[in-house]
Design a protein around this motif. Structure first.
Motif, PDB file in Angstrom:
ATOM      1  N   ARG A 125      11.373   9.219  -7.069  1.00 36.25           N
ATOM      2  CA  ARG A 125      10.319   8.473  -7.340  1.00 36.25           C
ATOM      3  C   ARG A 125       9.621   9.127  -8.626  1.00 36.25           C
ATOM      4  NH1 ARG A 125       6.428   9.471  -2.107  1.00 36.25           N
ATOM      5  NH2 ARG A 125       6.861  11.772  -1.709  1.00 36.25           N
ATOM      6  N   SER A 169       8.715   1.340   1.577  1.00 37.62           N
ATOM      7  CA  SER A 169       9.784   2.168   1.408  1.00 37.62           C
ATOM      8  C   SER A 169      11.142   1.831   2.564  1.00 37.62           C
ATOM      9  CB  SER A 169       9.803   3.540   1.258  1.00 37.62           C
ATOM     10  OG  SER A 169       9.266   3.943   2.698  1.00 37.62           O
ATOM     11  N   LYS A 170      10.664   1.145   3.542  1.00 36.46           N
ATOM     12  CA  LYS A 170      11.296   0.590   4.669  1.00 36.46           C
ATOM     13  C   LYS A 170      10.802  -0.368   5.462  1.00 36.46           C
ATOM     14  CE  LYS A 170      11.638   3.368   8.533  1.00 36.46           C
ATOM     15  NZ  LYS A 170      11.845   4.519   9.414  1.00 36.46           N
ATOM     16  N   TYR A 207      14.500  -0.204  -9.813  1.00 35.57           N
ATOM     17  CA  TYR A 207      14.697  -0.475  -8.332  1.00 35.57           C
ATOM     18  C   TYR A 207      15.888  -0.533  -7.665  1.00 35.57           C
ATOM     19  CZ  TYR A 207      11.358  -1.478  -4.324  1.00 35.57           C
ATOM     20  OH  TYR A 207      10.560  -1.682  -3.384  1.00 35.57           O
ATOM     21  N   MET A 248      14.688   7.935  -1.926  1.00 40.87           N
ATOM     22  CA  MET A 248      13.399   7.792  -2.505  1.00 40.87           C
ATOM     23  C   MET A 248      12.449   8.646  -2.789  1.00 40.87           C
ATOM     24  SD  MET A 248       9.992   7.533  -0.944  1.00 40.87           S
ATOM     25  CE  MET A 248      10.138   7.268   0.671  1.00 40.87           C
ATOM     26  N   LEU A 259       4.536   1.251  -2.821  1.00 38.84           N
ATOM     27  CA  LEU A 259       5.912   1.065  -2.349  1.00 38.84           C
ATOM     28  C   LEU A 259       6.252   0.881  -0.783  1.00 38.84           C
ATOM     29  CD1 LEU A 259       9.021   1.641  -3.289  1.00 38.84           C
ATOM     30  CD2 LEU A 259       8.769   3.926  -3.035  1.00 38.84           C
ATOM     31  N   THR A 319      18.695   6.286   1.976  1.00 34.99           N
ATOM     32  CA  THR A 319      17.752   5.804   1.264  1.00 34.99           C
ATOM     33  C   THR A 319      16.424   6.294   1.227  1.00 34.99           C
ATOM     34  OG1 THR A 319      18.829   3.632   1.843  1.00 34.99           O
ATOM     35  CG2 THR A 319      16.934   3.561   0.537  1.00 34.99           C
ATOM     36  N   GLN A 320      15.908   6.771   2.418  1.00 33.23           N
ATOM     37  CA  GLN A 320      14.519   7.355   2.391  1.00 33.23           C
ATOM     38  C   GLN A 320      14.467   8.735   1.739  1.00 33.23           C
ATOM     39  OE1 GLN A 320      11.455   5.850   4.264  1.00 33.23           O
ATOM     40  NE2 GLN A 320      13.068   4.610   3.065  1.00 33.23           N
ATOM     41  N   LYS A 374      11.783   3.142  -8.017  1.00 27.38           N
ATOM     42  CA  LYS A 374      11.375   2.667  -6.664  1.00 27.38           C
ATOM     43  C   LYS A 374      12.793   2.712  -5.954  1.00 27.38           C
ATOM     44  CE  LYS A 374       6.949   0.249  -7.206  1.00 27.38           C
ATOM     45  NZ  LYS A 374       6.399  -0.976  -6.797  1.00 27.38           N
ATOM     46  N   VAL A 375      12.629   2.942  -4.468  1.00 27.61           N
ATOM     47  CA  VAL A 375      13.741   2.788  -3.698  1.00 27.61           C
ATOM     48  C   VAL A 375      13.260   2.372  -2.452  1.00 27.61           C
ATOM     49  CG1 VAL A 375      15.729   4.090  -2.303  1.00 27.61           C
ATOM     50  CG2 VAL A 375      14.923   4.645  -4.828  1.00 27.61           C
ATOM     51  N   SER A 376      13.901   1.400  -1.711  1.00 29.43           N
ATOM     52  CA  SER A 376      13.685   0.987  -0.463  1.00 29.43           C
ATOM     53  C   SER A 376      14.797   0.670   0.407  1.00 29.43           C
ATOM     54  CB  SER A 376      12.798  -0.376  -0.576  1.00 29.43           C
ATOM     55  OG  SER A 376      11.495  -0.216  -1.221  1.00 29.43           O
ATOM     56  N   THR A 377      14.645   0.487   1.792  1.00 36.12           N
ATOM     57  CA  THR A 377      15.626   0.039   2.232  1.00 36.12           C
ATOM     58  C   THR A 377      15.046  -1.178   2.976  1.00 36.12           C
ATOM     59  OG1 THR A 377      17.427   0.280   4.013  1.00 36.12           O
ATOM     60  CG2 THR A 377      15.275   1.297   4.324  1.00 36.12           C
TER      61      THR A 377
END
Length: 237
Positions: free
Chosen positions: A172, A225-226, A134, A168, A223, A164-165, A177-180
């Motif tokens: 994926r 994501s934001k 992550y 993501m 997820l 970041t978006q 997983k990628v979130s801000t």
């Protein structure tokens, strides 16, 4: 990542403020945590406060330098053999009208707040692919809301949100997983503030720590994501 026991996290800018608060929360959840900062003395002092045991690692790293972040990741892998969670939290705040902002101030904002999250991700990417981990960036509500004196800061945080978006969507497919996280007012030392009772109305660093834990415990199929987060009741002036 519902079972966090023994998982490994890396937090940039972890010696105080949000980074330190998140480190506290992750350690309480049974994780092993590496924190970094530009001053080894400050990072080691924070590690001692956190417990300075086998579950805490202090690393000197300047996120504006890609090699520093590569060395930080190598240190973590040499110590614990894996990396599951990365929080790109290091940041600076410089606020000035655009006609008064210096070239040096502009580059400090972009190099730290935006280039730094790129360096951290690139350095940790192979490890995150292996762990299906992550990656979380610490942006700001200033990443969607512009304001006077914020040209440089807004530019850096708008960039973090967009970066970041897009990352993501790129990552994926590797089950990364990628979130801000985009906080409003937080009770930290940011912008030369000294946290005190006057900041009681603000988000507290440990609140962001709980939010990070919530993300890590989310069902793998979902997820967020934001995430925008703000004080529930603004200060009454």
């Amino acid at each position: 990542m519902v079972n966090l026991q023994g998982k490994v996290a890396y937090i940039t800018g972890g010696s105080k403020g949000i980074g330190y608060g998140v480190a506290q929360s992750l350690l309480k959840a049974g994780m092993r945590v590496a924190i970094s900062g530009r001053s080894l003395k400050s990072v080691e002092a924070a590690a001692r406060k956190l417990g300075n045991n086998k579950n805490v690692l202090a690393i000197e790293s300047d996120v504006t330098k890609h090699k520093d972040e590569e060395n930080a990741i190598k240190t973590i892998l040499d110590t614990w053999g894996t990396l599951d969670v990365v929080l790109a939290n290091a940041g600076v705040g410089i606020f000035a009208p655009i006609d008064e902002m210096s070239d040096e101030q502009w580059h400090m904002l972009i190099d730290t707040n935006l280039n730094g999250v790129f360096h951290t991700l690139k350095a940790s990417l192979d490890a995150l692919k292996k762990s299906k981990g992550y990656y979380i960036t610490l942006a700001s509500l200033a990443g969607t809301n512009f304001f006077a004196t914020g040209a440089g800061y807004n530019a850096s945080k708008y960039g973090v949100v967009g970066f970041t978006q897009a990352a993501m969507l790129d990552l994926r497919k590797y089950d990364i997983k990628v979130s801000t996280i985009m906080p409003g007012s937080v009770a930290t030392h940011f912008n030369n503030n000294e946290p005190s009772e006057k900041d009681a109305w603000k988000i507290q660093p440990e609140d962001i720590g709980e939010l990070v834990l919530d993300l890590l415990k989310m069902h793998p199929r979902t997820l967020p994501s934001k995430i925008e987060v703000r004080p529930s009741r603004p200060d009454k002036k």
